[in-house]
Structures are given as structure tokens and as C-alpha cells.
Design an enzyme around this catalytic site. Structure first.
Site, PDB file in Angstrom:
ATOM      1  N   ARG A  36      21.415  11.441   3.586  1.00 20.80           N
ATOM      2  CA  ARG A  36      20.205  11.868   4.299  1.00 20.80           C
ATOM      3  C   ARG A  36      19.693  10.666   5.095  1.00 20.80           C
ATOM      4  O   ARG A  36      19.603   9.554   4.555  1.00 20.80           O
ATOM      5  CB  ARG A  36      19.157  12.324   3.290  1.00 20.80           C
ATOM      6  N   ASP A  70       1.102   8.659   1.724  1.00 27.35           N
ATOM      7  CA  ASP A  70       1.212   7.644   2.768  1.00 27.35           C
ATOM      8  C   ASP A  70      -0.171   7.026   3.011  1.00 27.35           C
ATOM      9  O   ASP A  70      -1.176   7.738   3.028  1.00 27.35           O
ATOM     10  CB  ASP A  70       1.747   8.260   4.066  1.00 27.35           C
ATOM     11  N   HIS A 124       4.606   9.523  -3.833  1.00 25.36           N
ATOM     12  CA  HIS A 124       3.535   8.680  -3.286  1.00 25.36           C
ATOM     13  C   HIS A 124       2.794   9.442  -2.192  1.00 25.36           C
ATOM     14  O   HIS A 124       3.276  10.467  -1.717  1.00 25.36           O
ATOM     15  CB  HIS A 124       4.118   7.383  -2.686  1.00 25.36           C
ATOM     16  N   HIS A 138       4.348  13.228  -1.914  1.00 25.93           N
ATOM     17  CA  HIS A 138       5.701  13.690  -1.615  1.00 25.93           C
ATOM     18  C   HIS A 138       6.721  12.715  -2.196  1.00 25.93           C
ATOM     19  O   HIS A 138       6.365  11.600  -2.606  1.00 25.93           O
ATOM     20  CB  HIS A 138       5.879  13.871  -0.089  1.00 25.93           C
TER      21      HIS A 138
HETATM   22  C1  GA4 Z   1       4.573   4.148   1.467  1.00 27.89           C
HETATM   23  C2  GA4 Z   1       4.684   4.645   2.919  1.00 27.89           C
HETATM   24  C3  GA4 Z   1       5.523   3.727   3.822  1.00 27.89           C
HETATM   25  O1  GA4 Z   1       6.909   3.911   3.555  1.00 27.89           O
HETATM   26  C4  GA4 Z   1       5.162   2.226   3.594  1.00 27.89           C
HETATM   27  C5  GA4 Z   1       5.440   1.902   2.133  1.00 27.89           C
HETATM   28  C6  GA4 Z   1       5.220   0.458   1.687  1.00 27.89           C
HETATM   29  C7  GA4 Z   1       6.517  -0.361   1.698  1.00 27.89           C
HETATM   30  O2  GA4 Z   1       7.586   0.194   1.483  1.00 27.89           O
HETATM   31  O3  GA4 Z   1       6.401  -1.569   1.900  1.00 27.89           O
HETATM   32  C8  GA4 Z   1       4.570   0.536   0.276  1.00 27.89           C
HETATM   33  C9  GA4 Z   1       4.152   2.033   0.105  1.00 27.89           C
HETATM   34  C10 GA4 Z   1       4.294   2.639   1.476  1.00 27.89           C
HETATM   35  C11 GA4 Z   1       2.732   2.181  -0.454  1.00 27.89           C
HETATM   36  C12 GA4 Z   1       2.321   1.129  -1.516  1.00 27.89           C
HETATM   37  C13 GA4 Z   1       3.016  -0.229  -1.327  1.00 27.89           C
HETATM   38  C14 GA4 Z   1       3.370  -0.361   0.139  1.00 27.89           C
HETATM   39  C15 GA4 Z   1       5.400   0.085  -0.902  1.00 27.89           C
HETATM   40  C16 GA4 Z   1       4.365  -0.128  -1.948  1.00 27.89           C
HETATM   41  C17 GA4 Z   1       4.617  -0.119  -3.238  1.00 27.89           C
HETATM   42  C18 GA4 Z   1       5.865   1.337   4.614  1.00 27.89           C
HETATM   43  C19 GA4 Z   1       3.689   2.077   3.609  1.00 27.89           C
HETATM   44  O4  GA4 Z   1       2.976   1.806   4.553  1.00 27.89           O
HETATM   45  O5  GA4 Z   1       3.175   2.291   2.331  1.00 27.89           O
END
Ligand code: GA4
Length: 329
Positions: free
Chosen positions: A272, A207, A205, A262
Site C-alpha cells: 500500500r 491527525d 491516532h 484512524h
Molecule cells: C500523526 C500525523 C502525521 O503523520 C505526523 C505524525 C508525527 C510523526 O510521525 O512525526 C507524530 C504523529 C503525527 C502525532 C504525535 C507525534 C508526532 C508522531 C508522534 C508520535 C507527521 C504528524 O504531524 O503527527
């Protein structure tokens, strides 16, 4: 929203064709105390969408204190961890990531990175000594946010962007929608039987926010996708922080910087633990390419609010390209 029954090991994704980990090219390492760090940051964001920093000013005590609290939390019985609750401002999650069916070999705690809002929740999760946890948490978040802002200001200098707080002001705003995440990837001994296979701890994904600051213990697992699509492993490094460009910064720089794809692979033998601060803007903030960074080029993204982006993101899968919906045609 997809409702999942408890996943079995066969349901996790495996990766068989990883590059030999000795073949990684180096992620840029930037010394924040050096005068040329502003240009090096810009170059790293253009070429990789990520870099590592040393001389970051964050005390090892502050890092170790929070990491040991995280380790302690994750070693609690599941029933106690689940008391942290399933939603904001603090959520415990196990294997399920986001609301749309993504799973990984990971358990985590998600916090709003707001220094004032968490006292009640800390009380329920960290039972015996919530005040102590809160102070360790606040220490770390303030230090990491300060470093993130310093990096964003150096970035603005390197881009010759005025004012130099054009990015950092969004993290400093009282309403900043920043998030903090503690991840625990338990060892996965079953992997040894599946020769050469790697299991996804956290799927690929980008960020969403402006900048992410990641710190992990001494266990490998993080991989990034290079511009040519090859995946490389980022070796663990106890002296540095790992910095990612997020989707919002990609938009504000009109694609000059690109958020880095990443993922994290589970380890068969070692746990980890990672701690990630995601610096985001306030929900009402309008995100768009900054005029001084467009300079006569084609504008690549439509203006949207951070709220619009999040609404759209939470309807997508983890690996989806979340900026597709906001591309200028
Ligand atoms: C990816 C980056 C961060 O961990 C996060 C994730 C979020 C979640 O876990 O709730 C998301 C993911 C993240 C992107 C798309 C959506 C939202 C899970 C998901 C499928 C906390 C964020 O901000 O976006």
C-alpha cells in the site's frame, strides 16, 4: 526519547477482532462541484470527522506522477533510502514512528510541505534527477493545498463563518507548518500463517493539524473509528481523496467537529502506498475556539499556539489524546 533495537515480527501489534469488512457503513462521499457541498461537508465533519471528495480538480497525471516516484524511491536499497536523513525538512523512517517508541509495519518519507525549502534534500535523495522530482512534488502539493483551501472555505460557508478564509488562510500563510508524508506498507506474508490476524501498519491516532488530504493506491488497509467506538474499513477508491478533520479544527470549532481516529492495517499480499498532505497553521498561530462558533456554549479548550501543541504532542505516544492537555476544566 526511547532507543529501540530493531523490532522483530513478534513485537508488532496484532488485531484479532476487526469488524467483518463487509459491514462498514459508508464514509460520506461529497461532490465538490455540487451547490449543497458546503452543508454536506459540515454534516460529515459533525458525524464522522472525515469524508471523501470527488470532482476535486486534481489531475490524475499529477497524482500518478508523484505516486510512481514514491514507488521508485521505496524500491531503492535501504542504504540509499536512509541517506534521506532522519530529520526535517525531509526524513526517511522505517518501522519507527515519532520519537517515543511507536512502531508499525511501514516505511515513510516526511517532508515539510514548503515549496521552496527542499531542493538540497531532493538532490541527495532522488540523485539522478532531483529537478524532475521537485517539479512533480511541487505540482502535487500546490494542487492539493488549493483543494484543501477550497474545502475549508466551503466548510466556513456551511458554518456561516466570516470571513470565509478563517481556516484556509492558515494553510496559505507563507509560514504555514504543513507536512507531507509518503507511506509505504510492504506486504507482510507472515500474516497468512497467523490466521485471521491483522498487523498494525500505522497505529491508531488523530491527525494534529487542521485538515489532512489522503490519497492511496488501490490497496485496502485504512480504518476509521466511528463515534460509537467501532472500527470500520474504508475501501480503496481511485477516484476520490479522503479528508480528515484534525485536532486543530476540532478546537477551532469548539468540538463541533471531531478529529477522526484512524489506523492502517498491513496487507499480507499487496503493497500500500499513500500520500498525505497535513495542512497546518504557522507555529506562532494561536489556536482557540472561534468566538462565532462558541455562541454562548461552554468554551471547551484553552488557547494555545501551534508550537505549544507540537511540543506537547512530541512527548506523547501516537495513540494518546493530544488535546487532553488543552481542555478547559
Ligand atoms: C500523526 C500525523 C502525521 O503523520 C505526523 C505524525 C508525527 C510523526 O510521525 O512525526 C507524530 C504523529 C503525527 C502525532 C504525535 C507525534 C508526532 C508522531 C508522534 C508520535 C507527521 C504528524 O504531524 O503527527
Amino acid at each position: 526519547m526511547v532507543v529501540l533495537s530493531k523490532p522483530t515480527i513478534e513485537q508488532y501489534s496484532y488485531i484479532r477482532n476487526c469488524l467483518n469488512p463487509t459491514l462498514y457503513s459508508e464514509v460520506p462521499l461529497i461532490d465538490l462541484s455540487k451547490p449543497d457541498s458546503d452543508h454536506l461537508i459540515v454534516k460529515a465533519c459533525e458525524d464522522f470527522g472525515c469524508f471523501k471528495v470527488i470532482n476535486h480538480g486534481i489531475s490524475m497525471d499529477s497524482i500518478a506522477n508523484l505516486e510512481s516516484k514514491a514507488v521508485r524511491f521505496f524500491s531503492l536499497p535501504l542504504s540509499q533510502k536512509e541517506k534521506a536523513g532522519p530529520s526535517s525538512p525531509l526524513a526517511y523512517g522505517n518501522k519507527s514512528i515519532g520519537p517515543n517508541g511507536d512502531i508499525g509495519w511501514v516505511e515513510y518519507l516526511l517532508f515539510t510541505a514548503n515549496l521552496n525549502s527542499c531542493s538540497q534534500t531532493f538532490l541527495s535523495v532522488f540523485g539522478e534527477n532531483p529537478e524532475q522530482f521537485r517539479s512533480v512534488f511541487n505540482d502535487y502539493i500546490s494542487a492539493v493545498r488549493k483543494m484543501a483551501c477550497k474545502i475549508l472555505e466551503l466548510m466556513a460557508d456551511g458554518l456561516k463563518l466570516q470571513p470565509r478564509n478563517s481556516f484556509s488562510r492558515l494553510l496559505m500563510d507563507e509560514q504555514s507548518d504543513s507536512v507531507f508524508r509518503l507511506n509505504h506498507y510492504p506486504p507482510c506474508p507472515e500474516l497468512q500463517a497467523l490466521k485471521g490476524a491483522n498487523m498494525i501498519g500505522f497505529g491508531e491516532h488523530t491527525d494534529p493539524q487542521i485538515i489532512s488530504v489522503l490519497r492511496s493506491n488501490n490497496t485496502s488497509g485504512l480504518q476509521i473509528s466511528l463515534r460509537d467506538g467501532n472500527w470500520i474499513s474504508v475501501p480503496p477508491d481511485q477516484n476520490s481523496f479522503f479528508i480528515n478533520v484534525g485536532d486543530s479544527l476540532q478546537v477551532m470549532t469548539n468540538g463541533r467537529f471531531q478529529s477522526v481516529r484512524h489506523r492502517v492495517l498491513a496487507n499480507s499480499l499487496k503493497s500500500r502506498v499513500s500520500m498525505i498532505y497535513f495542512g497546518g497553521p504557522p507555529l506562532s498561530e494561536k489556536i482557540a475556539p472561534l468566538p462565532s462558533l462558541v455562541k454562548g456554549e461552554k468554551i471547551l479548550y484553552k488557547e494555545f499556539t501551534w508550537f505549544d501543541y507540537k511540543k506537547s504532542a512530541y512527548n506523547l505516544r501516537l495513540a494518546d489524546n493530544r488535546l487532553e492537555n488543552f481542555r478547559e476544566l
